[in-house]
Design an enzyme around this catalytic site. Structure first.
Site, PDB file in Angstrom:
ATOM      1  N   ARG A 138      39.537  57.101  47.351  1.00  0.00           N
ATOM      2  CA  ARG A 138      40.564  56.101  47.665  1.00  0.00           C
ATOM      3  C   ARG A 138      41.805  56.769  48.237  1.00  0.00           C
ATOM      4  O   ARG A 138      41.980  57.983  48.074  1.00  0.00           O
ATOM      5  CB  ARG A 138      40.972  55.379  46.356  1.00  0.00           C
ATOM      6  CG  ARG A 138      39.812  54.778  45.616  1.00  0.00           C
ATOM      7  CD  ARG A 138      39.870  55.077  44.112  1.00  0.00           C
ATOM      8  NE  ARG A 138      38.561  54.810  43.483  1.00  0.00           N
ATOM      9  CZ  ARG A 138      38.187  53.636  43.044  1.00  0.00           C
ATOM     10  NH1 ARG A 138      39.018  52.622  43.089  1.00  0.00           N
ATOM     11  NH2 ARG A 138      36.985  53.444  42.536  1.00  0.00           N
ATOM     12  N   GLY A 159      36.509  50.097  28.688  1.00  0.00           N
ATOM     13  CA  GLY A 159      35.522  50.617  29.644  1.00  0.00           C
ATOM     14  C   GLY A 159      34.388  49.663  29.936  1.00  0.00           C
ATOM     15  O   GLY A 159      33.407  50.028  30.588  1.00  0.00           O
ATOM     16  N   ASP A 168      44.961  52.355  45.211  1.00  0.00           N
ATOM     17  CA  ASP A 168      43.767  52.874  44.531  1.00  0.00           C
ATOM     18  C   ASP A 168      42.551  51.992  44.793  1.00  0.00           C
ATOM     19  O   ASP A 168      41.442  52.323  44.372  1.00  0.00           O
ATOM     20  CB  ASP A 168      44.005  53.002  43.020  1.00  0.00           C
ATOM     21  CG  ASP A 168      44.463  51.706  42.394  1.00  0.00           C
ATOM     22  OD1 ASP A 168      45.520  51.193  42.800  1.00  0.00           O
ATOM     23  OD2 ASP A 168      43.757  51.177  41.516  1.00  0.00           O
ATOM     24  N   ARG A 215      26.851  49.883  41.477  1.00  0.00           N
ATOM     25  CA  ARG A 215      27.540  49.626  42.741  1.00  0.00           C
ATOM     26  C   ARG A 215      27.282  50.775  43.707  1.00  0.00           C
ATOM     27  O   ARG A 215      27.202  51.928  43.291  1.00  0.00           O
ATOM     28  CB  ARG A 215      29.022  49.496  42.419  1.00  0.00           C
ATOM     29  CG  ARG A 215      29.938  49.395  43.581  1.00  0.00           C
ATOM     30  CD  ARG A 215      31.266  48.841  43.129  1.00  0.00           C
ATOM     31  NE  ARG A 215      32.145  49.872  42.589  1.00  0.00           N
ATOM     32  CZ  ARG A 215      33.372  49.608  42.120  1.00  0.00           C
ATOM     33  NH1 ARG A 215      33.832  48.371  42.114  1.00  0.00           N
ATOM     34  NH2 ARG A 215      34.126  50.577  41.656  1.00  0.00           N
ATOM     35  N   ARG A 273      36.467  52.375  33.787  1.00  0.00           N
ATOM     36  CA  ARG A 273      35.282  51.649  33.300  1.00  0.00           C
ATOM     37  C   ARG A 273      34.135  51.821  34.286  1.00  0.00           C
ATOM     38  O   ARG A 273      33.292  50.945  34.443  1.00  0.00           O
ATOM     39  CB  ARG A 273      35.598  50.175  33.109  1.00  0.00           C
ATOM     40  CG  ARG A 273      36.129  49.579  34.394  1.00  0.00           C
ATOM     41  CD  ARG A 273      36.308  48.131  34.395  1.00  0.00           C
ATOM     42  NE  ARG A 273      37.208  47.857  35.509  1.00  0.00           N
ATOM     43  CZ  ARG A 273      37.427  46.693  36.017  1.00  0.00           C
ATOM     44  NH1 ARG A 273      36.820  45.663  35.512  1.00  0.00           N
ATOM     45  NH2 ARG A 273      38.252  46.542  37.016  1.00  0.00           N
TER      46      ARG A 273
HETATM   47  P1  AMP Z   1      41.591  47.499  38.965  1.00  0.00           P
HETATM   48  O1  AMP Z   1      42.638  46.464  38.789  1.00  0.00           O
HETATM   49  O2  AMP Z   1      40.219  46.974  38.775  1.00  0.00           O
HETATM   50  O3  AMP Z   1      41.733  48.265  40.243  1.00  0.00           O
HETATM   51  O4  AMP Z   1      41.788  48.553  37.790  1.00  0.00           O
HETATM   52  C1  AMP Z   1      42.919  49.362  37.679  1.00  0.00           C
HETATM   53  C2  AMP Z   1      42.662  50.512  36.721  1.00  0.00           C
HETATM   54  O5  AMP Z   1      42.425  50.035  35.398  1.00  0.00           O
HETATM   55  C3  AMP Z   1      41.456  51.351  37.093  1.00  0.00           C
HETATM   56  O6  AMP Z   1      41.782  52.693  36.882  1.00  0.00           O
HETATM   57  C4  AMP Z   1      40.392  50.879  36.141  1.00  0.00           C
HETATM   58  O7  AMP Z   1      39.430  51.859  35.895  1.00  0.00           O
HETATM   59  C5  AMP Z   1      41.195  50.532  34.891  1.00  0.00           C
HETATM   60  N1  AMP Z   1      40.520  49.501  34.087  1.00  0.00           N
HETATM   61  C6  AMP Z   1      40.341  48.216  34.407  1.00  0.00           C
HETATM   62  N2  AMP Z   1      39.660  47.567  33.447  1.00  0.00           N
HETATM   63  C7  AMP Z   1      39.382  48.466  32.477  1.00  0.00           C
HETATM   64  C8  AMP Z   1      38.692  48.411  31.224  1.00  0.00           C
HETATM   65  N3  AMP Z   1      38.120  47.294  30.769  1.00  0.00           N
HETATM   66  N4  AMP Z   1      38.628  49.546  30.501  1.00  0.00           N
HETATM   67  C9  AMP Z   1      39.176  50.676  30.953  1.00  0.00           C
HETATM   68  N5  AMP Z   1      39.829  50.799  32.115  1.00  0.00           N
HETATM   69  C10 AMP Z   1      39.940  49.705  32.878  1.00  0.00           C
HETATM   70 MG    MG Z   2      40.313  49.334  41.168  1.00  0.00          MG
END
Ligand code: AMP
Ligand code: MG
Length: 493
Positions: A179, A122, A248, A172, A89
């Site tokens: 990472r 996203g 990550d 951002r 996203r």
């Molecule tokens: P995070 O927990 O924020 O580190 O996210 C983990 C993974 O999930 C990352 O690859 C993000 O890009 C993906 N992700 C989180 N929220 C969304 C969303 N709303 N749509 C698509 N991908 C997402």
């Molecule tokens: Mg993340």
């Protein structure tokens, strides 16, 4: 004037990313533009706030020179290996340089689906975008290395989660978004050509000094560990719980990223966990140093092919380095915590003084931020008359702290500094205003439910000077009342 973009990540092999555009939104509206950051990045804040700039942040307009991509990575999420993640996203629009030539990524988050969205939309709801803006900018003001918030906009579209919520996008900024998981992605595939290309990019971009050393990979990894230790020590010194220290979410640049379920501790508890998804407390406050160690050992593993041509030698080198992390961490922690006690000339027993204080704070469920801040009023037994901390009227330490305070005052005498100078040390090491969970929550609710962004703006303004007490805002320094306590935080994805 628009933004002058450069793009170096796109010089890397094509399988490092997918080229795509953000998905436009219905009706972008500016929430806030970070004028000071714009100026640092030589971007005209007037342009970001203009119609074209707001459309840029929303993903509706792509300035000339931008080359939008979503990057691929992998990672251990709560210890579980996931061979492919990526910007699901978020879209990297390009890079800019500040006046010192330091390169920064500008990334849009919440800008629509990418090939790495894995079924997600996203998008981002307004709440998590405001949280990221508030906390990342507060961390910066607290001198913690962090990604930053350039601007945020509403989209005019709804985002469907458990509830239907207003959508938002944040621009951002980070020194890069590479990472540990980016290294893991290529290492897991044994794609040594890609690994070398990524390493060359990272060492040049973030650890140029290591390139001069006999074994640059080894030198770089030592520097990565040092930055990581300093970062986690900084978090510990503020009572900050990151909440999702997945590989990550750990940047090679040494900056904090991913302000999802993060939180600052109010009443101190070393085992504190806020994140609703962290059921086993993997990312509890007291686990953060150990988890960083674990994450770094995963990075070391990825670097083996680059460390030495003989893989047995590489393994020995890596093991020797990774074994040094606990010492680096202890030293960084000692430096940060002694500074909070007004100590500059560290003595061997100082760690005990810190531990005794934290034990008392745990027993008394004492507010983390105010306990340290209050010490400025107690530098010596005589000077207690006039409060300088800004907390004295509201806040008392239990009598149980008295013997510790006496020992600490005795220790301060060995610093050989007049009380007034000690007070200044303490007031500049211990903030009065931090982004407390209940304040963030209230700002999010006002914006989401009443389209009232005033609490959000007030909080961002106040937290830009976290060490300066302002009597008019004394209520922002207070811990939450029983009915304001936030028990759980959510990623809000
Ligand atoms: P995070 O927990 O924020 O580190 O996210 C983990 C993974 O999930 C990352 O690859 C993000 O890009 C993906 N992700 C989180 N929220 C969304 C969303 N709303 N749509 C698509 N991908 C997402
Ligand atoms: Mg993340």
């Amino acid at each position: 004037m628009s933004i002058t973009f450069e793009n170096t990540y796109t010089d890397l092999p094509a399988h490092f990313y997918s080229r795509l555009k953000p998905t436009p939104v219905s009706s972008p509206g500016l929430i806030r533009c970070n004028d000071a950051l714009c100026k640092t990045l030589l971007i005209d804040p007037g342009w970001i706030s203009s119609d074209a700039g707001v459309k840029f942040v929303a993903g509706n307009f792509i300035p000339a020179g931008a080359d939008p991509i979503a990057t691929v990575y992998a990672g251990h999420q709560f210890g579980n290996w996931n061979p492919q993640l990526g910007d699901g996203r978020a879209i990297l629009m390009g890079e800019v340089k500040d006046q010192h030539g330091q390169r920064y990524d500008i990334q849009l988050k919440g800008s629509g689906p990418t090939p790495y969205s894995r079924g997600g939309d996203g998008r981002a709801p307004l709440g998590p975008i405001l949280r990221e803006y508030i906390v990342s900018e507060a961390m910066h003001a607290l001198a913690v290395p962090t990604c930053r918030s350039l601007a945020a906009v509403t989209t005019g579209d709804s985002v469907h989660r458990e509830q239907t919520l207003p959508g938002a996008v944040i621009a951002r900024v980070a020194k890069s978004h590479i990472r540990i998981g980016t290294f893991q992605f290529f290492a897991a595939q044994e794609d040594h050509v890609a690994l070398k290309a990524l390493y060359d990019h990272v060492i040049k971009r973030h650890y140029a000094a290591a390139m001069e050393q006999e074994n640059p990979t080894q030198a770089m990894f030592m520097m990565v560990m040092q930055r990581a230790a300093t970062l986690v020590a900084h978090w510990q010194s503020l009572g900050f719980i990151h909440g999702v220290m997945n590989t990550d979410n750990i940047l090679l640049s040494g900056e904090t990223i991913d302000y999802g379920p993060c939180a600052f501790i109010d009443a101190f508890d070393p085992n504190k966990v806020f994140s609703s998804i962290d059921r086993n407390g993997r990312y509890a406050y007291s686990n953060q140093p150990g988890i960083m160690h674990w994450n770094l050992s995963n990075l070391a593993q990825c670097l083996l092919p680059l460390l030495h041509e003989n893989q047995d030698t590489a393994l020995t080198l890596a093991q020797d380095m990774i074994n040094q992390f606990p010492d680096l961490m202890r030293q960084a922690y000692l430096e940060k915590l002694t500074a909070k006690l007004g100590i500059q000339h560290i003595q061997p027993d100082d760690i005990k003084l810190i531990e005794e204080l934290l034990n008392l704070m745990t027993e008394q469920a004492s507010d983390f931020t105010l306990t340290f801040r209050y010490l400025a009023d107690l530098v010596d037994a005589k000077s207690a008359a006039k409060s300088v901390s800004g907390v004295a009227e509201e806040f008392q330490l239990d009598d149980a702290f008295k013997p510790w305070i006496a020992r600490w005052q005795q220790r301060l005498a060995a610093e050989n500094v007049p009380p007034e100078a000690l007070k200044i040390r303490l007031l500049t090491a211990n903030p009065i205003f931090i982004p407390r969970n209940h304040l963030i929550q209230a700002a999010i609710e006002a914006a989401t439910n009443q389209q009232n962004f005033q609490p959000f703006n007030e909080l961002v303004d106040l937290l830009s000077k976290p060490f300066d007490f302002k009597a008019d805002f004394a209520h922002y320094a207070r811990p939450p009342n029983a009915d304001q306590i936030v028990q759980n935080t959510f990623c809000g994805t």
